[in-house]
Design an enzyme around this catalytic site. Structure first.
Site, short mmCIF file in Angstrom:
data_model
loop_
_atom_site.label_atom_id
_atom_site.label_comp_id
_atom_site.label_asym_id
_atom_site.label_seq_id
_atom_site.Cartn_x
_atom_site.Cartn_y
_atom_site.Cartn_z
N PHE A 1 5.04 26.35 -7.08
CA PHE A 1 6.11 25.97 -6.16
C PHE A 1 7.30 26.92 -6.28
O PHE A 1 7.71 27.29 -7.38
CB PHE A 1 6.61 24.55 -6.46
CG PHE A 1 5.66 23.46 -6.09
CD1 PHE A 1 5.69 22.89 -4.83
CD2 PHE A 1 4.72 23.00 -7.01
CE1 PHE A 1 4.81 21.87 -4.48
CE2 PHE A 1 3.84 21.98 -6.68
CZ PHE A 1 3.88 21.42 -5.41
N ASP A 2 7.86 27.27 -5.14
CA ASP A 2 9.18 27.85 -5.11
C ASP A 2 10.17 26.76 -5.50
O ASP A 2 9.83 25.56 -5.47
CB ASP A 2 9.47 28.37 -3.70
CG ASP A 2 10.89 28.86 -3.54
OD1 ASP A 2 11.32 29.68 -4.37
OD2 ASP A 2 11.56 28.42 -2.60
N PHE A 3 11.39 27.13 -5.86
CA PHE A 3 12.38 26.12 -6.25
C PHE A 3 13.40 25.86 -5.15
O PHE A 3 13.43 24.79 -4.55
CB PHE A 3 13.08 26.53 -7.54
CG PHE A 3 14.17 25.57 -7.94
CD1 PHE A 3 13.87 24.26 -8.26
CD2 PHE A 3 15.50 25.98 -7.98
CE1 PHE A 3 14.87 23.35 -8.61
CE2 PHE A 3 16.51 25.09 -8.34
CZ PHE A 3 16.19 23.78 -8.66
#
Length: 227
Positions: free
Chosen positions: A20-22
């Site tokens: 996941f990107d943040f």
């Protein structure tokens, strides 16, 4: 083919690792980022009202974002970033970047399904770790961000996440809200789910070649094979 059909063709439900990107994917950091960016630019003498839309700084490494936004060279961008980071550390609190709707449920559902979850972000790694720890999210196996120097791009961060997890690109899928996520994932041979959460402009994921495009975490869950 429908988006779910593409997800099935890519066997996303069978991939054990979800990266996941943040910013803008797990947490709604946009208001805090834009507020601190305005303050940093003003402190360096820029007319932020004349700049207009500053959304382009959300997603890429900060240096690149400021260089693109105000057309400055690297040293000037670094000076702005230093001011931005000092302001962010001083003023931004966990309540300023809450998890996006459905994020906690999605992460827990993945863990309950036996999947492994990790973060690959363009945010400075030390800051990403502190921010994620403050949100009380289900545990990530790794949080990988930028290092200065040595790990500069989104592709670098995704590559390092795969290395830390000990998996190949055929075992992982990336989830992100900006074009940089698709580009970085594809540079590593990893498919990407582009999710519209309000940060990307319409058409951005399509232009970047996201393998599956979703609107919200409910659609992400379905693309990953969760019911």
């Amino acid at each position: 083919m429908t988006e779910l059909g593409v997800a099935e063709e890519l066997h996303l439900s069978e991939r054990p690792v979800v990266l996941f990107d943040f910013d803008g994917t797990l947490a709604d950091t946009s208001p805090a980022i834009l507020r601190m960016a305005r303050l940093a630019l003003e402190s360096h003498g820029y007319d932020v009202d004349a700049i207009g839309d500053m959304g382009s700084i959300i997603g890429p490494p900060l240096h690149d974002g400021f260089m693109e936004l105000v057309g400055v060279d690297r040293p000037e961008a670094e000076a702005i970033v230093d001011t931005y980071r000092a302001l962010f550390d001083e003023q931004v609190r966990p309540e300023d970047y809450p998890p996006l709707p459905g994020v906690r449920d999605l992460l827990q559902a993945l863990l309950d399904d036996g999947r492994r979850i990790a973060v690959a972000t363009s945010r400075l790694e030390s800051m990403a770790v502190r921010m994620i720890d403050a949100l009380d999210l289900p545990p990530f196996e790794a949080v990988v961000g930028r290092l200065e120097p040595g790990r500069d791009t989104k592709a670098d961060c995704i590559r390092e996440a795969l290395r830390q997890l000990g998996v190949g690109p055929d075992e992982a899928v990336m989830v992100g809200d900006r074009k940089h996520d698709s580009l970085g994932a594809h540079a590593n041979g990893v498919p990407c789910i582009g999710v519209y959460t309000g940060t990307a402009k319409p058409g951005e994921h399509e232009e970047a070649g996201a393998d599956v495009i979703c609107h919200g975490m409910g659609e992400v869950a379905r693309a990953l094979g969760l019911r």
